[in-house]
Scaffold this active site. Structure first.
Site, PDB file in Angstrom:
ATOM      1  N   HIS A   1      57.366  49.239  62.587  1.00  0.00           N
ATOM      2  CA  HIS A   1      57.203  49.127  61.143  1.00  0.00           C
ATOM      3  C   HIS A   1      58.368  49.191  60.397  1.00  0.00           C
ATOM      4  O   HIS A   1      58.328  49.096  58.999  1.00  0.00           O
ATOM      5  CB  HIS A   1      56.001  50.231  60.596  1.00  0.00           C
ATOM      6  CG  HIS A   1      54.855  49.953  61.514  1.00  0.00           C
ATOM      7  ND1 HIS A   1      54.478  49.829  62.765  1.00  0.00           N
ATOM      8  CD2 HIS A   1      53.691  49.119  60.943  1.00  0.00           C
ATOM      9  CE1 HIS A   1      53.202  49.705  62.986  1.00  0.00           C
ATOM     10  NE2 HIS A   1      52.704  49.091  61.731  1.00  0.00           N
TER      11      HIS A   1
ATOM     12  N   ARG B   1      75.233  46.539  78.981  1.00  0.00           N
ATOM     13  CA  ARG B   1      73.725  46.489  79.354  1.00  0.00           C
ATOM     14  C   ARG B   1      73.172  45.108  78.770  1.00  0.00           C
ATOM     15  O   ARG B   1      73.647  44.409  77.848  1.00  0.00           O
ATOM     16  CB  ARG B   1      73.158  47.502  78.438  1.00  0.00           C
ATOM     17  CG  ARG B   1      73.496  48.916  79.018  1.00  0.00           C
ATOM     18  CD  ARG B   1      72.828  49.978  78.275  1.00  0.00           C
ATOM     19  NE  ARG B   1      72.823  51.462  78.924  1.00  0.00           N
ATOM     20  CZ  ARG B   1      72.765  52.407  78.585  1.00  0.00           C
ATOM     21  NH1 ARG B   1      72.639  52.778  77.193  1.00  0.00           N
ATOM     22  NH2 ARG B   1      72.656  53.722  79.335  1.00  0.00           N
TER      23      ARG B   1
ATOM     24  N   ASP C   1      55.458  38.047  58.165  1.00  0.00           N
ATOM     25  CA  ASP C   1      55.269  37.249  59.360  1.00  0.00           C
ATOM     26  C   ASP C   1      55.667  35.793  59.156  1.00  0.00           C
ATOM     27  O   ASP C   1      55.928  34.857  60.180  1.00  0.00           O
ATOM     28  CB  ASP C   1      54.045  37.259  60.197  1.00  0.00           C
ATOM     29  CG  ASP C   1      53.563  38.533  60.615  1.00  0.00           C
ATOM     30  OD1 ASP C   1      54.433  39.496  60.544  1.00  0.00           O
ATOM     31  OD2 ASP C   1      52.311  38.858  60.602  1.00  0.00           O
TER      32      ASP C   1
ATOM     33  N   GLY D   1      47.897  38.141  53.013  1.00  0.00           N
ATOM     34  CA  GLY D   1      47.962  36.941  53.984  1.00  0.00           C
ATOM     35  C   GLY D   1      46.763  36.177  53.982  1.00  0.00           C
ATOM     36  O   GLY D   1      45.809  36.174  53.180  1.00  0.00           O
TER      37      GLY D   1
ATOM     38  N   GLU E   1      56.766  40.047  69.417  1.00  0.00           N
ATOM     39  CA  GLU E   1      55.840  40.874  69.897  1.00  0.00           C
ATOM     40  C   GLU E   1      54.578  39.554  70.431  1.00  0.00           C
ATOM     41  O   GLU E   1      54.041  40.029  71.582  1.00  0.00           O
ATOM     42  CB  GLU E   1      55.020  41.680  69.058  1.00  0.00           C
ATOM     43  CG  GLU E   1      54.615  41.054  67.779  1.00  0.00           C
ATOM     44  CD  GLU E   1      53.696  41.714  66.845  1.00  0.00           C
ATOM     45  OE1 GLU E   1      53.910  43.112  66.932  1.00  0.00           O
ATOM     46  OE2 GLU E   1      53.414  41.206  65.656  1.00  0.00           O
TER      47      GLU E   1
ATOM     48  N   MET F   1      58.226  42.090  65.282  1.00  0.00           N
ATOM     49  CA  MET F   1      56.828  41.571  64.749  1.00  0.00           C
ATOM     50  C   MET F   1      56.738  40.267  64.460  1.00  0.00           C
ATOM     51  O   MET F   1      57.782  39.618  64.875  1.00  0.00           O
ATOM     52  CB  MET F   1      56.572  42.411  63.551  1.00  0.00           C
ATOM     53  CG  MET F   1      56.287  43.891  63.810  1.00  0.00           C
ATOM     54  SD  MET F   1      55.617  44.942  62.355  1.00  0.00           S
ATOM     55  CE  MET F   1      54.854  46.382  63.039  1.00  0.00           C
TER      56      MET F   1
ATOM     57  N   ARG G   1      53.239  38.821  64.811  1.00  0.00           N
ATOM     58  CA  ARG G   1      52.021  38.330  65.599  1.00  0.00           C
ATOM     59  C   ARG G   1      52.241  37.201  66.235  1.00  0.00           C
ATOM     60  O   ARG G   1      53.011  37.145  66.993  1.00  0.00           O
ATOM     61  CB  ARG G   1      50.938  38.159  64.333  1.00  0.00           C
ATOM     62  CG  ARG G   1      49.605  39.119  64.432  1.00  0.00           C
ATOM     63  CD  ARG G   1      48.754  38.818  63.403  1.00  0.00           C
ATOM     64  NE  ARG G   1      48.837  39.868  62.547  1.00  0.00           N
ATOM     65  CZ  ARG G   1      48.249  40.881  62.382  1.00  0.00           C
ATOM     66  NH1 ARG G   1      47.637  41.348  63.618  1.00  0.00           N
ATOM     67  NH2 ARG G   1      48.214  41.511  61.370  1.00  0.00           N
TER      68      ARG G   1
ATOM     69  N   THR H   1      53.320  38.392  53.430  1.00  0.00           N
ATOM     70  CA  THR H   1      53.383  38.696  54.989  1.00  0.00           C
ATOM     71  C   THR H   1      54.793  38.701  55.438  1.00  0.00           C
ATOM     72  O   THR H   1      55.333  37.560  55.221  1.00  0.00           O
ATOM     73  CB  THR H   1      52.480  37.862  55.830  1.00  0.00           C
ATOM     74  OG1 THR H   1      52.899  38.255  57.133  1.00  0.00           O
ATOM     75  CG2 THR H   1      52.457  36.449  55.732  1.00  0.00           C
TER      76      THR H   1
ATOM     77  N   ARG I   1      58.722  46.508  57.786  1.00  0.00           N
ATOM     78  CA  ARG I   1      57.871  46.280  57.068  1.00  0.00           C
ATOM     79  C   ARG I   1      58.209  47.409  55.755  1.00  0.00           C
ATOM     80  O   ARG I   1      57.974  47.183  54.581  1.00  0.00           O
ATOM     81  CB  ARG I   1      56.510  46.742  57.285  1.00  0.00           C
ATOM     82  CG  ARG I   1      55.720  45.750  58.096  1.00  0.00           C
ATOM     83  CD  ARG I   1      54.566  45.212  57.654  1.00  0.00           C
ATOM     84  NE  ARG I   1      53.487  46.409  57.375  1.00  0.00           N
ATOM     85  CZ  ARG I   1      52.414  46.712  58.313  1.00  0.00           C
ATOM     86  NH1 ARG I   1      52.214  45.869  59.287  1.00  0.00           N
ATOM     87  NH2 ARG I   1      51.477  47.579  58.013  1.00  0.00           N
TER      88      ARG I   1
END
Ligand code: F6P
Length: 377
Positions: A294, A183, A148, A123, A243, A190, A192, A146, A297
């Site tokens: 994870h 509910r 992300d 990245g 996140e 994820m 970042r 990445t 990933r």
């Protein structure tokens, strides 16, 4: 203009740094196959990021046999390294702990290993490291990775769409249990400081509320959206939260600080549980939070990422053959092109809060924790 002479290449090293992403092995395979079959080069794999340049024993030969069957395999056969600074090592000198700069040794080992070029897959942090090594005389090219998708200068990074697919499948499962138990289900994803995974998975997985870092949310808007759904007869709600998302008036949810352990970046996480508490407090509704972590990933890359990763790997061989160093392979308009490190390092690619994807989602009623100007609900 005099013709530029092409580099004399025989032996190349390839490395995988940063967090792993589905498709790393596909890049290694694509690169190695083209390097051997088209150019007759020898390929060496550096283990655990750039450790092979610090300790020359940490290298493996990459042959056609070594990369056989790698295309669908998740992770990286070379091992990754995402913690600490690869350029520094703590040593004790005269009873004092000091940081030793490993870069001169890495350049020396590059020559010792008889290498002519280096491929760094990673990245933004890895591209910065690659640019530094380039300045020290190592002919280096990059491949962007990445989950992300936050790397500037490329439309996509490989691994991203696999992560989106995995998150979407998780949402499909949450939909049925949410509906059965009436509910509010929250899925923390994820990404970042970028909301790409949450945005795309949220749309594909039919989330009612999507909270991303690029749009700091207002709690009253989120609560209102949940209650309005209930009033309209929907007994459950699905919320996707990145996140790195945060309340307009609040802070990032950080699990551990950079000063603890060897972690290079702050570790994000915890907003899903926090949100579940808040929504329960303010609505009385039953809430549950799941953090996919994870799982996003790991595993096999989807077809799109296998193809993208393979093309990046093959492009890297062409860049080396043409002497296009200090560049990384990027995706632009469906084509893989070379872009200088300088256009990527120090930048971040974020979701446009006013872009088409967000606006279209809002137009069909998705709430981003802000006043929805597209529809009256
Ligand atoms: O950059 C990829 C990523 O998975 C982020 O989405 C996440 O914040 C981080 O890495 C997690 O890192 P680690 O594997 O070190 O916990």
């Amino acid at each position: 203009m005099p013709a530029q002479s092409l580099p004399d290449i025989h032996r190349i090293a390839i490395s995988t740094s940063g967090g792993d992403a589905p498709g790393l092995n596909a890049v290694i395979r694509g690169f190695t196959k083209a390097a051997i079959l088209k150019y007759r080069w020898e390929v060496v794999g550096l283990l655990n990021g750039l450790e092979g340049l610090v300790d020359t024993a940490k290298t493996i030969p990459l042959t056609l046999e070594a990369v056989r069957g790698l295309l669908p395999r998740g992770g990286t056969i070379l091992g990754a390294a995402s913690h600490g600074n690869p350029f520094q090592r703590s040593v004790v000198k005269d009873g004092q702990a000091v940081e030793e700069d490993l870069r001169p040794q890495m350049v020396k080992n590059f020559r010792y290993l008889g290498l002519d070029a280096l491929v760094c897959i990673g990245g933004e942090g890895t591209m910065k490291i690659a640019a530094d090594l380039g300045e020290r005389g190592i002919p280096v090219v990059g491949v962007p990775k990445t989950i992300d998708n936050d790397l500037a200068g490329t439309e996509l990074t490989f691994g991203f769409h696999t992560a989106v697919q995995t998150a979407m499948e998780a949402l499909d499962r949450l939909q049925t249990t949410a509906a059965s138990h009436h509910r509010v289900m929250i899925l923390e994803l994820m990404g970042r400081y970028a909301g790409w995974i949450a945005l795309m998975a949220g749309i594909a997985g039919d989330a009612d509320i999507i909270l991303i870092p690029e749009i700091p949310f207002e709690m009253n808007e989120v609560v209102d959206a949940v209650l309005k759904r209930n009033r309209r007869g929907a007994s459950f709600s699905i919320i996707v939260v990145a996140e790195g998302a945060r309340e307009k008036a609040g802070d990032l949810h950080v699990m551990r600080c950079a000063s603890e352990g060897t972690y290079a970046n702050e570790r994000l996480g915890g907003i899903g549980d926090w949100l579940a508490e808040k929504i329960h407090e303010q609505t009385g509704l039953e809430c549950r939070s799941t953090t996919l972590g994870h799982i996003q990933r790991g595993g096999s890359p989807i077809a799109f990422d296998r193809i993208l990763a393979t093309k990046f790997g093959v492009k890297a061989t062409g860049m080396i053959a043409k002497g296009r160093f200090n560049h990384l392979a990027v995706l632009e308009g469906g084509e893989i092109i070379a872009r200088p490190f300088s256009e990527v390092v120090g930048r971040e690619k974020n979701v446009d809060p006013e872009g088409q994807t967000v606006r279209y989602a809002e137009r069909m009623g998705v709430n981003f924790g802000r006043t929805n100007r597209e529809v009256r609900l």
